[in-house]
Design an enzyme around this catalytic site. Sequence first.
Site, mmCIF file in Angstrom:
data_model
loop_
_atom_site.group_PDB
_atom_site.id
_atom_site.type_symbol
_atom_site.label_atom_id
_atom_site.label_comp_id
_atom_site.label_asym_id
_atom_site.label_seq_id
_atom_site.Cartn_x
_atom_site.Cartn_y
_atom_site.Cartn_z
ATOM 1 N N HIS A 17 39.405 45.668 46.577
ATOM 2 C CA HIS A 17 40.114 44.945 45.522
ATOM 3 C C HIS A 17 40.181 45.754 44.233
ATOM 4 O O HIS A 17 41.240 45.917 43.621
ATOM 5 C CB HIS A 17 39.407 43.606 45.278
ATOM 6 N N SER B 53 45.718 38.664 41.085
ATOM 7 C CA SER B 53 44.909 39.875 40.875
ATOM 8 C C SER B 53 45.781 41.115 40.840
ATOM 9 O O SER B 53 45.467 42.094 40.153
ATOM 10 C CB SER B 53 43.873 40.023 41.995
ATOM 11 N N ASP C 60 35.723 44.828 38.140
ATOM 12 C CA ASP C 60 36.197 44.460 39.472
ATOM 13 C C ASP C 60 35.148 44.846 40.506
ATOM 14 O O ASP C 60 33.949 44.854 40.196
ATOM 15 C CB ASP C 60 37.546 45.148 39.742
#
Length: 1039
Positions: A189, A503, A116
Amino acid sequence: MQVYIVYLGEKQHEDPEVVTSSHHGILTKTLGSKEAALGSIIYSYKHGFSGFAAKLTESQAELIAELPEVIHVIPSQNHKVQTTRSWDYLGLPPGTSGSLLSTANYGDGVIIGGIDTGIWPESPSFNDEGLGPIPATWRGTCQEGELFNSSNCNKKIVGAQYFAKGIIAQSRGLPSSTEYRSPRDANGHGTHTASTAAGSFVRNANFSGLGLGLARGGAPRSHLAIYKACWDPGACDAADMLAAFDTAIRDGVDIISVSVGINEPPQPGYLENSLSIGAFHAVARGITVVCSGGNAGPFPQKVTNGAPWVITVAASTIDRAFPTAVTLGNNRTLIGQSIYYGEEDDRFKSLVYAGDIASNRTLNSTVAEGKIVLCFTGANDPQFQYSTAVSTVYEAGGAGIIFAMHTITLQFPFSPISSVQVDYEIGTEILAYIRATRLPTAKISLTSDTIGKVVSPKVAYFSSRGPNSLSLDVLKPDVAAPGVNILAAGPGLTPFLFKSGTSMACPHVSAIAALLKSQNPRWSPAAIKSAIVTTASVTNRYGEPITAEGGPQKIADPFDFGGGHVQPNRAANPGLVYDMGVADYLQFFCSLGYSSSTITRVTAKAASCGSKGFVSDLNLPSITISNLKKTTTVARTVTNVGPVCSIYKVKVEAPSDVKVSVEPQMLNFNEKVKSLTFTVTFSPVHEIQGDFSFGSLTWMDGKHVVRIPLVTRLAYIVYLGERKHEDPEVTTSSHHDILTKIFGSKEAALGSIMYSYKHGFSGFAVRLTESQVKLIAELPEVVHVTPSETHKLHTTRSWDYLGLDPGNPNSLLSEANYGDGGSGPQSFNDEGLGAVPSTWRGTCEGGELFSTSNCNNKIVGARFFAKGIIAERGVVPPSPENNREYLSPRDANRLAIYKACWGPGACDAADVLAAFDSAIREGVDIISVSLGTDQPPQPGYLDNQNAQSIGAFHAVARGITVVCSGGNAGPFPQKVTNGAPWIMTVSASTIDRSFPTAITLGNNRTLIVSSDSGSLSSRKIFGNRYTVLNVGRGEKFRI
């Protein structure tokens, strides 16, 4: 020169240095020197598989692709990256004995690798208090870099590395100036997804008071290994992704969580996709890989990460909502959704509609200052428009914004002014209040937080849907998990924040996989996947079917959520699993047409594709047959992981138009029998070209319910009756001869035919265009060709389809005397029509290329209305089809009786009302109006902009039926136009006519699509320049 990935398949040596040396050898051979090779190579993939990334020219890439040891050479392009309540919602509250969380000891000892945007190590979610020692199997490192050192790793973050060579080579630097050249997360994220999967316990976590509670990941005692291959604003280079997979395999992770994918088609092939390649080699080594399904919903065939060896996750809602009250000056309170916090302000403020104070997309700041502004958007994905609207209102000095859109499930980031999202119904009510009030006012209250008061789960509107465009017979997504408004750790000064997307759904399933791995360390990735999929639920907490947001909301099907919504506690005890390994995937590659040599290099196992088989034969926890042409049987094998002595009985819900039978109908397991195989036979009930339909197959033993989805679609069949020859080969040869006659060559015939029915009867299944179907059906030896029931072209097929065929004495058409005419009329000639009704009081108005002679007993009158459009635009706009218009009733596109619409379809309200007025006066019986407002807001029933509603009301009051089109703004909800109750509003449907068009590839494979040949006449379709290299496209991934 750009970065290419050279994929060589399974590594041929255990020593990584030997593997790297072989890569240098390939480059030295191509580039001419070892120095050039060392200067070109970026990554050597040497742990989980063999390959390398290097800077090459196209010609160099082409040379390497021709080497026998090379499987693929693909360009490396950017991919794009795709909270507390959710775990309680899934039935995993801490401290509950008997839950999966408890029996798996909170995931203790399992290492979850996250590929990620990195991690913010100071977050309290990553403290290691109470964690056990780092597993002895761990071989990774803690890589130092900008604002990141070895002390940032601990027993929670056992390792962290970053991979940037690919993106730096492609972009000549990092894509953001705020990035860190280290595992530190600048985007947030990766921090969010990592804490969702394995965050430690954090009390009183919240986002500005919202979502207050105990924050934790699903496997809070699992360890995290961080692989930063994505860089702010979410760009993930393919070469970096592969390097992350290769390293994670070496390091000894148990689970890999990848919230990355390609939102837009085309999806690269299984062996042209860095994520798919890396995941395959991880799964081959017993590592479960979980991926997000993409955020390109709700349209079909957009799901990403379609490889059968990964778990692909859709996003769903949970039972948390963020109601925000809007109180109008008339004391009417309406509820929207928002994440709005700040200081409470009880004062009412002036309320205005953006459409009234905007010019050239700019708000009049003098009017907007200090006011709340109502905005509408017709966008399918309103996130960007929301951000633009907020900044526009803020810059104009506005005090707040009410944002009307088609969905309010997804809350957007905090805005600097008071804000609330409402649906079109509420937005339209607020607009009506503004229109009816001299000094409209409103106030927006702070957001509150509620749990358990909304129906859930629902499949989120943005969640990408199947079918899987790579392989229709591989069902995707696999399962759905919470992915809307998830509270988890954030970077920097924002310790926790809300995010939505697949996600966010992906790490939920990654954590469940970690718990299952902790509880059952010997389970394979396929067994873990099966346990999650077969125990998923298709009903909500109230026992009603789970629905899917979209256009409009509908009952969810396997293309929305695969097996259903995750149920972790049931997955802990699935009873049976559909297991498989590398050998099964080997046969899967054979069914896709990969050569034996390619498969051998990929898997390092000898492959022989003598019997090609079918994709549907793969032992997945689902069965999909996308082209069901005749009775078809597939097999599945289940392994007992429950009580040793168990008896299971089958229950089948067959897809529509299909008969399903299962043999045996009972499975008996004991100490000696651990696995059993059963067959499922699908038989089409009707010989038609059908849509996908859905069913299920469930094994039950009184305690366990093991359910898999069934998906089928019917296809064309050509039937020739009883076979004329005993020798099947002679029969097949006759089929080839028929097709050779039609296609013009035997090669094309062989490329088109799918089945030759040669044993019990004679016939074949084949891909055909409609014209080819017609030719075959006319042959004397053909009994029939289905689904075509007729081979006559009817420009008005729709009327026959509705049962109003001329000559049918029992039809409404006949009983109504063809609408008071003679025999079936054609176009606008008046042959056979009766006299003009005596009630008619209209005229035939002359004009450009139109005279009174153009009227007859069919066209009893014709007028045109252009004063409004001329007053507004100065001229009548020309038609885009022929760049002209006629100042007369003559239509540049088609004849109209009351012409109030001009050129590209511009219909001025004044002209439309004039047309209604004249039609009422002149004595029509029916008024047909195919126009409307496609974008919100819809004007009120008596609003002066709603000419159809006003005119229709007065027409209906005089006994005239008014029929209007419902608009072309689907499939999203609340977009229908012409909503007045006095008119008949019509939506559009398909009929039983299609226009199949064949695309024949160079390998003689014929694919069928539907098209309008006219629209294709001016287009060209370009293929890849290099067939082997496949350099015509790269991979673009998105969070």
